[in-house]
Design a protein around this motif. Structure first.
Motif, PDB file in Angstrom:
ATOM      1  N   CYS A 153      54.177  -6.973  -3.690  1.00  0.00           N
ATOM      2  CA  CYS A 153      55.572  -6.653  -3.351  1.00  0.00           C
ATOM      3  C   CYS A 153      55.931  -5.201  -3.640  1.00  0.00           C
ATOM      4  CB  CYS A 153      56.509  -7.591  -4.087  1.00  0.00           C
ATOM      5  SG  CYS A 153      56.402  -9.274  -3.489  1.00  0.00           S
ATOM      6  N   GLY A 154      55.066  -4.276  -3.293  1.00  0.00           N
ATOM      7  CA  GLY A 154      55.387  -2.860  -3.338  1.00  0.00           C
ATOM      8  C   GLY A 154      55.175  -2.197  -4.685  1.00  0.00           C
ATOM      9  N   TRP A 155      55.525  -0.904  -4.708  1.00  0.00           N
ATOM     10  CA  TRP A 155      55.398  -0.106  -5.915  1.00  0.00           C
ATOM     11  C   TRP A 155      56.371   1.053  -5.852  1.00  0.00           C
ATOM     12  CZ3 TRP A 155      54.099   4.816  -4.516  1.00  0.00           C
ATOM     13  CH2 TRP A 155      53.401   4.983  -3.321  1.00  0.00           C
ATOM     14  N   GLN A 156      56.694   1.633  -7.021  1.00  0.00           N
ATOM     15  CA  GLN A 156      57.559   2.808  -7.127  1.00  0.00           C
ATOM     16  C   GLN A 156      57.003   3.723  -8.215  1.00  0.00           C
ATOM     17  OE1 GLN A 156      61.236   0.709  -8.060  1.00  0.00           O
ATOM     18  NE2 GLN A 156      62.066   1.385  -6.101  1.00  0.00           N
ATOM     19  N   VAL A 157      57.132   5.039  -7.979  1.00  0.00           N
ATOM     20  CA  VAL A 157      56.735   6.031  -8.974  1.00  0.00           C
ATOM     21  C   VAL A 157      57.991   6.817  -9.348  1.00  0.00           C
ATOM     22  CG1 VAL A 157      55.326   8.062  -9.465  1.00  0.00           C
ATOM     23  CG2 VAL A 157      54.408   6.216  -8.030  1.00  0.00           C
ATOM     24  N   PHE A 158      58.231   6.961 -10.662  1.00  0.00           N
ATOM     25  CA  PHE A 158      59.394   7.664 -11.167  1.00  0.00           C
ATOM     26  C   PHE A 158      58.967   8.913 -11.912  1.00  0.00           C
ATOM     27  CE2 PHE A 158      60.516   3.265 -10.752  1.00  0.00           C
ATOM     28  CZ  PHE A 158      61.833   3.272 -10.312  1.00  0.00           C
ATOM     29  N   ILE A 215      63.085   8.268  -8.271  1.00  0.00           N
ATOM     30  CA  ILE A 215      61.950   7.769  -7.496  1.00  0.00           C
ATOM     31  C   ILE A 215      61.352   8.925  -6.703  1.00  0.00           C
ATOM     32  CG2 ILE A 215      61.243   6.220  -5.642  1.00  0.00           C
ATOM     33  CD1 ILE A 215      63.537   4.357  -6.484  1.00  0.00           C
ATOM     34  N   VAL A 216      60.043   9.167  -6.896  1.00  0.00           N
ATOM     35  CA  VAL A 216      59.367  10.245  -6.175  1.00  0.00           C
ATOM     36  C   VAL A 216      58.426   9.714  -5.099  1.00  0.00           C
ATOM     37  CG1 VAL A 216      59.594  11.925  -8.041  1.00  0.00           C
ATOM     38  CG2 VAL A 216      57.592  10.426  -7.972  1.00  0.00           C
ATOM     39  N   ALA A 217      58.077   8.425  -5.161  1.00  0.00           N
ATOM     40  CA  ALA A 217      57.244   7.804  -4.135  1.00  0.00           C
ATOM     41  C   ALA A 217      57.422   6.293  -4.243  1.00  0.00           C
ATOM     42  CB  ALA A 217      55.771   8.168  -4.323  1.00  0.00           C
ATOM     43  N   GLU A 218      57.301   5.613  -3.098  1.00  0.00           N
ATOM     44  CA  GLU A 218      57.410   4.156  -3.132  1.00  0.00           C
ATOM     45  C   GLU A 218      56.872   3.539  -1.854  1.00  0.00           C
ATOM     46  OE1 GLU A 218      61.413   2.555  -3.209  1.00  0.00           O
ATOM     47  OE2 GLU A 218      62.138   4.176  -1.967  1.00  0.00           O
ATOM     48  N   ASP A 219      56.558   2.265  -1.956  1.00  0.00           N
ATOM     49  CA  ASP A 219      56.147   1.469  -0.805  1.00  0.00           C
ATOM     50  C   ASP A 219      56.737   0.092  -1.034  1.00  0.00           C
ATOM     51  OD1 ASP A 219      54.919  -0.099   1.122  1.00  0.00           O
ATOM     52  OD2 ASP A 219      52.962   0.808   0.875  1.00  0.00           O
ATOM     53  N   LYS A 220      57.475  -0.392  -0.072  1.00  0.00           N
ATOM     54  CA  LYS A 220      58.174  -1.675  -0.245  1.00  0.00           C
ATOM     55  C   LYS A 220      57.217  -2.851  -0.314  1.00  0.00           C
ATOM     56  CE  LYS A 220      62.404  -0.041   0.189  1.00  0.00           C
ATOM     57  NZ  LYS A 220      63.133   0.316  -0.946  1.00  0.00           N
ATOM     58  N   GLY A 221      56.056  -2.751   0.335  1.00  0.00           N
ATOM     59  CA  GLY A 221      55.105  -3.852   0.313  1.00  0.00           C
ATOM     60  C   GLY A 221      55.639  -5.050   1.076  1.00  0.00           C
ATOM     61  N   TYR A 222      55.003  -6.169   0.905  1.00  0.00           N
ATOM     62  CA  TYR A 222      55.425  -7.411   1.538  1.00  0.00           C
ATOM     63  C   TYR A 222      54.980  -8.571   0.668  1.00  0.00           C
ATOM     64  CZ  TYR A 222      50.565  -7.823   2.908  1.00  0.00           C
ATOM     65  OH  TYR A 222      49.206  -7.919   2.884  1.00  0.00           O
TER      66      TYR A 222
END
Length: 123
Positions: free
Chosen positions: A24-29, A35-42
């Motif tokens: 279910c995605g990831w986030q980089v802080f 938030i500097v990068a993210e992917d919502k995923g599925y």
């Protein structure tokens, strides 16, 4: 009260990463919490579960092939066995899925089950 972990936190030297469970995605802080990068995923069950049921009916291979998953998991198990035995090198036979000349390592391949919940050596 039950608590369920909904993410994995990875702390780096300059940033923090949250990994969602089950794809279910990831986030980089950054250090300021932005938030500097993210992917919502599925959520994988949305696609894999219907495909799995269809494959049971049609006898076709599923999108998430269990044999590939087995080989991937096997690598992790072999690494864990090497760590637990403290051996710098182990010889693993992929055909029999056993270690050559290391009874201690082979003893870690299968847990000890309590009756009547046992798994036979050959299935």
């Amino acid at each position: 009260m039950a608590f369920e972990l909904v993410r994995v936190e990875i702390y780096g030297t300059r940033q923090l990463m949250y990994l969602g469970r089950h794809g279910c995605g990831w986030q980089v802080f950054d250090e300021d919490g932005k938030i500097v990068a993210e992917d919502k995923g599925y959520f994988p069950d949305k696609w894999h579960q219907p495909n799995f049921v269809d494959c049971i009916r049609s006898r076709q291979k599923p999108n998430a092939d269990i044999e590939q998953a087995h080989h991937s998991a096997c690598l992790v198990h072999v690494a864990n066995v090497a760590y637990r035995t403290g051996k710098p090198a182990l010889n693993f036979d992929p055909m029999s899925e056993t270690f050559l000349d290391c009874a201690e390592a082979n003893g870690l391949l299968k847990p000890t089950y309590r009756p009547p919940f046992t798994v036979p050596n050959e299935v």
